[in-house]
Design a protein around this motif. Structure first.
Motif, short mmCIF file in Angstrom:
data_model
loop_
_atom_site.label_atom_id
_atom_site.label_comp_id
_atom_site.label_asym_id
_atom_site.label_seq_id
_atom_site.Cartn_x
_atom_site.Cartn_y
_atom_site.Cartn_z
N UNK A 36 8.86 1.84 -10.18
CA UNK A 36 8.59 2.95 -9.29
C UNK A 36 7.52 3.84 -9.92
N UNK A 37 6.56 4.24 -9.10
CA UNK A 37 5.50 5.12 -9.59
C UNK A 37 5.33 6.30 -8.62
N UNK A 38 5.60 7.50 -9.12
CA UNK A 38 5.39 8.70 -8.32
C UNK A 38 3.92 9.10 -8.41
N UNK A 44 8.18 3.86 -13.86
CA UNK A 44 9.54 3.77 -14.36
C UNK A 44 10.12 2.43 -13.93
N UNK A 45 10.78 1.75 -14.84
CA UNK A 45 11.42 0.50 -14.51
C UNK A 45 12.74 0.78 -13.79
N UNK A 46 12.90 0.20 -12.58
CA UNK A 46 14.13 0.38 -11.82
C UNK A 46 15.12 -0.73 -12.11
N UNK A 47 14.64 -1.96 -12.01
CA UNK A 47 15.50 -3.13 -12.20
C UNK A 47 14.73 -4.23 -12.90
N UNK A 82 10.03 8.98 -2.08
CA UNK A 82 8.63 8.71 -1.77
C UNK A 82 7.88 8.38 -3.06
N UNK A 83 7.29 7.20 -3.09
CA UNK A 83 6.63 6.71 -4.31
C UNK A 83 6.00 5.36 -3.98
N UNK A 104 2.50 -7.26 -8.25
CA UNK A 104 2.08 -7.08 -6.88
C UNK A 104 1.25 -5.80 -6.78
N UNK A 105 0.66 -5.59 -5.60
CA UNK A 105 -0.21 -4.42 -5.44
C UNK A 105 0.55 -3.18 -5.03
N UNK A 106 1.85 -3.32 -4.79
CA UNK A 106 2.67 -2.14 -4.54
C UNK A 106 2.89 -1.86 -3.07
N UNK A 107 3.98 -1.14 -2.80
CA UNK A 107 4.32 -0.66 -1.46
C UNK A 107 4.41 0.85 -1.52
N UNK A 108 3.59 1.52 -0.72
CA UNK A 108 3.61 2.98 -0.68
C UNK A 108 4.63 3.44 0.34
#
Lengths: 113, 113
Positions: A36-38, A44-47, A82-83, A104-108
């Protein structure tokens, strides 16, 4: 084609909604990470998963190794969720090669009150 | 609490300047990484180190070098900064294991004018 694909790229939800973010990958892996990136912040590593399912608070992560697919679920979403959510896979170790992460390129995600 | 600390959150440099980005971790991790993050491209690995004085090139090492003289410190060096090196730089560390969890720093946003 990217080795790690996330969907959707952007997601807007209302507070309280159940959210699912998907990750598909095309390589053999030893583990999958959800991060997760704010905005403006570090990551931050979630899982970290190698099989099955993990739960932490309102977050649930699942992985299906045979189908090369993982999902991140957020129950009772909140604006503070939201992140950008990033899926990363750790490639299987090959002889002489570095065991590295492919991102991956991420999900906003935007959760509106 | 585990910690990865990057020396500068924001830097502005001129083309041709030498730039040092420092990263320190307090977890006695073997592995340390430097990534850059750009919109639409996700995180890309620049260099990786698995032990003191040991390093491996990542996916985009051109224009960068690294130094790991002590286990806790991993430095990224831009010998002659160019405008296409304007980016967010993220340092991470992990244990040397098949599924080592990643810990990230807060990131360093570099602008090269």
């Amino acid at each position: 084609k990217n080795e790690v694909e996330q969907s959707p790229q952007n997601l807007t939800a209302q507070e309280g909604e159940f959210i699912t973010i998907n990750c598909s990958y095309s390589v053999g892996i030893s583990a999958l990470h959800w991060l997760q990136q704010h905005p403006g912040g570090g990551i931050v590593s979630l899982f970290m998963l190698s099989s099955g399912k993990k739960k932490h608070g309102r977050l649930i992560a699942t992985i299906n190794i045979q189908e090369k697919h993982s999902s991140l679920h957020i129950t009772a979403s909140h604006p503070r969720d939201s992140a950008v959510y990033i899926c990363a896979v750790r490639s299987e170790r090959r002889r002489g090669a570095t065991n590295k992460l492919i991102f991956g390129t991420g999900t906003l995600l935007a959760v509106q009150p | 609490d585990v910690k990865v600390t990057q020396s500068s959150r924001y830097l502005v440099k001129r083309t041709g300047e030498k730039v040092f980005l420092e990263c320190v971790q307090d977890m006695d991790h073997e592995n340390m990484f430097w990534y850059r993050q750009d919109p639409g491209l996700g995180l890309r690995l620049i260099y990786f180190s698995y032990d003191v004085k040991m390093k491996e090139k990542g996916d985009i090492p051109e224009g960068y070098s690294v130094s790991r003289e002590k286990k806790e410190r991993f430095s990224l060096i831009l010998e002659s900064a160019s405008t296409n090196q304007t980016s967010m730089y993220l340092c991470a560390s992990s244990l040397w294991s098949r599924t080592g969890e990643l810990f990230f720093g807060e990131g360093s946003r570099l602008t090269v004018l």
